[in-house]
Scaffold this motif. Structure first.
Motif, PDB file in Angstrom:
ATOM      1  N   GLY A   1       1.093  -1.245  -0.281  1.00  0.00           N
ATOM      2  CA  GLY A   1      -0.515  -0.115  -0.249  1.00  0.00           C
ATOM      3  C   GLY A   1       1.089   1.044  -0.126  1.00  0.00           C
ATOM      4  N   ARG A   2       0.525   2.516  -0.014  1.00  0.00           N
ATOM      5  CA  ARG A   2       0.981   3.299  -0.003  1.00  0.00           C
ATOM      6  C   ARG A   2       1.553   3.107   1.232  1.00  0.00           C
ATOM      7  NH1 ARG A   2      -0.940   7.511  -3.014  1.00  0.00           N
ATOM      8  NH2 ARG A   2      -3.042   7.077  -5.088  1.00  0.00           N
ATOM      9  N   ASN A   3       0.930   2.897   2.322  1.00  0.00           N
ATOM     10  CA  ASN A   3       2.046   3.144   3.797  1.00  0.00           C
ATOM     11  C   ASN A   3       2.555   1.401   3.327  1.00  0.00           C
ATOM     12  OD1 ASN A   3       2.228   6.216   4.471  1.00  0.00           O
ATOM     13  ND2 ASN A   3      -0.087   5.756   4.869  1.00  0.00           N
ATOM     14  N   GLY A   4       3.073   0.660   2.670  1.00  0.00           N
ATOM     15  CA  GLY A   4       2.844  -0.682   2.968  1.00  0.00           C
ATOM     16  C   GLY A   4       4.021  -1.268   4.030  1.00  0.00           C
ATOM     17  N   LEU A   5       3.488  -1.989   4.567  1.00  0.00           N
ATOM     18  CA  LEU A   5       4.531  -2.431   5.834  1.00  0.00           C
ATOM     19  C   LEU A   5       5.129  -3.733   5.577  1.00  0.00           C
ATOM     20  CD1 LEU A   5       1.332  -3.962   8.424  1.00  0.00           C
ATOM     21  CD2 LEU A   5       2.584  -2.166   8.461  1.00  0.00           C
ATOM     22  N   ASP A   6       5.239  -4.250   4.222  1.00  0.00           N
ATOM     23  CA  ASP A   6       6.512  -5.313   3.688  1.00  0.00           C
ATOM     24  C   ASP A   6       6.555  -4.518   2.390  1.00  0.00           C
ATOM     25  OD1 ASP A   6       5.969  -6.886   5.006  1.00  0.00           O
ATOM     26  OD2 ASP A   6       3.689  -7.512   4.399  1.00  0.00           O
ATOM     27  N   VAL A   7       5.673  -3.748   1.376  1.00  0.00           N
ATOM     28  CA  VAL A   7       6.483  -2.839  -0.189  1.00  0.00           C
ATOM     29  C   VAL A   7       5.342  -1.961  -0.404  1.00  0.00           C
ATOM     30  CG1 VAL A   7       4.927  -4.679  -1.162  1.00  0.00           C
ATOM     31  CG2 VAL A   7       6.568  -3.374  -1.898  1.00  0.00           C
ATOM     32  N   SER A   8       5.945  -0.656  -0.634  1.00  0.00           N
ATOM     33  CA  SER A   8       5.130   0.509  -1.042  1.00  0.00           C
ATOM     34  C   SER A   8       4.377   0.566  -2.792  1.00  0.00           C
ATOM     35  CB  SER A   8       6.367   1.750  -0.879  1.00  0.00           C
ATOM     36  OG  SER A   8       6.300   2.067   0.649  1.00  0.00           O
ATOM     37  N   VAL A   9       3.506   0.900  -2.318  1.00  0.00           N
ATOM     38  CA  VAL A   9       2.969   1.102  -4.356  1.00  0.00           C
ATOM     39  C   VAL A   9       2.236   2.515  -3.615  1.00  0.00           C
ATOM     40  CG1 VAL A   9       0.985  -0.521  -3.623  1.00  0.00           C
ATOM     41  CG2 VAL A   9       1.860   0.046  -5.889  1.00  0.00           C
ATOM     42  N   ASP A  10       1.865   2.658  -5.393  1.00  0.00           N
ATOM     43  CA  ASP A  10       1.021   3.937  -5.344  1.00  0.00           C
ATOM     44  C   ASP A  10       0.439   3.213  -6.283  1.00  0.00           C
ATOM     45  OD1 ASP A  10      -0.836   5.799  -5.865  1.00  0.00           O
ATOM     46  OD2 ASP A  10       0.983   7.133  -6.478  1.00  0.00           O
ATOM     47  N   HIS A  11      -1.370   2.479  -6.007  1.00  0.00           N
ATOM     48  CA  HIS A  11      -1.491   2.112  -7.210  1.00  0.00           C
ATOM     49  C   HIS A  11      -2.497   2.240  -8.569  1.00  0.00           C
ATOM     50  CE1 HIS A  11      -5.327   2.249  -4.995  1.00  0.00           C
ATOM     51  NE2 HIS A  11      -6.049   2.140  -6.105  1.00  0.00           N
ATOM     52  N   THR A  12      -2.107   3.774  -8.563  1.00  0.00           N
ATOM     53  CA  THR A  12      -2.562   4.436  -9.632  1.00  0.00           C
ATOM     54  C   THR A  12      -1.440   5.083 -10.294  1.00  0.00           C
ATOM     55  OG1 THR A  12      -2.272   6.869  -8.702  1.00  0.00           O
ATOM     56  CG2 THR A  12      -3.905   6.484  -7.568  1.00  0.00           C
ATOM     57  N   SER A  13       0.235   4.853 -10.120  1.00  0.00           N
ATOM     58  CA  SER A  13       0.855   4.364 -10.985  1.00  0.00           C
ATOM     59  C   SER A  13       1.788   4.008 -11.784  1.00  0.00           C
ATOM     60  CB  SER A  13       2.095   5.451 -10.158  1.00  0.00           C
ATOM     61  OG  SER A  13       3.570   5.500 -10.702  1.00  0.00           O
ATOM     62  N   VAL A  14       1.169   3.580 -12.650  1.00  0.00           N
ATOM     63  CA  VAL A  14       2.178   2.164 -13.636  1.00  0.00           C
ATOM     64  C   VAL A  14       3.556   2.134 -12.834  1.00  0.00           C
ATOM     65  CG1 VAL A  14       2.756   1.381 -15.768  1.00  0.00           C
ATOM     66  CG2 VAL A  14       0.542   2.214 -15.823  1.00  0.00           C
ATOM     67  N   GLN A  15       4.228   2.688 -13.146  1.00  0.00           N
ATOM     68  CA  GLN A  15       5.774   2.671 -12.585  1.00  0.00           C
ATOM     69  C   GLN A  15       5.515   1.894 -11.048  1.00  0.00           C
ATOM     70  OE1 GLN A  15       8.822   2.771 -14.395  1.00  0.00           O
ATOM     71  NE2 GLN A  15       9.248   1.741 -13.208  1.00  0.00           N
ATOM     72  N   SER A  16       4.782   2.798 -10.323  1.00  0.00           N
ATOM     73  CA  SER A  16       5.563   1.782  -9.018  1.00  0.00           C
ATOM     74  C   SER A  16       4.401   0.558  -8.858  1.00  0.00           C
ATOM     75  CB  SER A  16       3.774   3.206  -8.102  1.00  0.00           C
ATOM     76  OG  SER A  16       4.574   2.403  -6.779  1.00  0.00           O
TER      77      SER A  16
END
Length: 198
Positions: free
Chosen positions: A29-44
């Motif tokens: 998630g945006r503040n992911g406990l294991d991995v960060s991701v912004d799911h609105t961003s293709v690159q992320s």
């Protein structure tokens, strides 16, 4: 099973992690406990899959939309539902196909407003309906025995105090009950389904 949960720190995401705790979970998630991701961003999303590697299932409990009356709804206000709830979740599938093992699954999130409309909910209903249609149509083409489903939650009890004004006359459901539908999707055998927890 190795399961990637996007939106794991949210109200429903936490309950999904609880009900699937017997699996190997990767919380994103945006503040992911294991991995960060912004799911609105293709690159992320690409970066997340590159870090995580192969998984057996991907769950998306992420995605938002703005509440606005149809007379006040502008393309800019509507864009959040398109970018986050609709495109964000679909991109998790499109970019994740090569990372899901044979016979694995994707589970996306829709919502009650597409079936039981509320005032100020047209944008969210549009995004939810788009996700449901994508799931139903893509299920017949998924490669390598991969399944895809969605879960359509009612308003959850944990959000009732904040959102009751929008959901007049609705009976909220506990997020723990909603989480069981995600478990059914991941551990079950069905595909192309939209599990309604109303």
């Amino acid at each position: 099973m190795r399961i990637l949960v996007v939106g794991a720190s949210g109200t429903i995401g936490k309950e999904i992690c609880n009900v699937l705790a017997h699996h190997d979970l990767i919380r994103a998630g945006r503040n992911g406990l294991d991995v960060s991701v912004d799911h609105t961003s293709v690159q992320s999303i690409k970066d997340m899959y590159s870090k995580v590697g192969k998984v057996d299932a991907v769950i998306s409990a992420a995605g938002g939309a703005n509440f606005a009356s149809i007379s006040e709804l502008t393309p800019e206000i509507n864009e959040r539902g398109i970018e986050s709830k609709l495109k964000g979740q679909i991109n998790l599938v499109l970019l994740g196909l090569d990372y899901v093992n044979d016979g694995g699954s994707f589970t996306l999130t829709t919502g009650v407003m597409m079936d039981d409309p509320i005032r100020f909910g047209a944008s969210a209903a549009m995004a939810n309906g788009g996700v449901r249609s994508f799931v139903k149509a893509s299920a017949i083409e998924m490669p390598r025995g991969i399944r895809i489903n969605s879960v359509s939650p009612n308003i959850v009890q944990e959000s009732w105090d904040r959102l009751e004004q929008y959901f007049i006359g609705f009976t909220p459901v506990p997020a723990s009950r909603v989480a069981l539908a995600y478990r059914k999707s991941v551990e079950g055998a069905q595909t192309g389904q939209n599990y309604e927890v109303y």
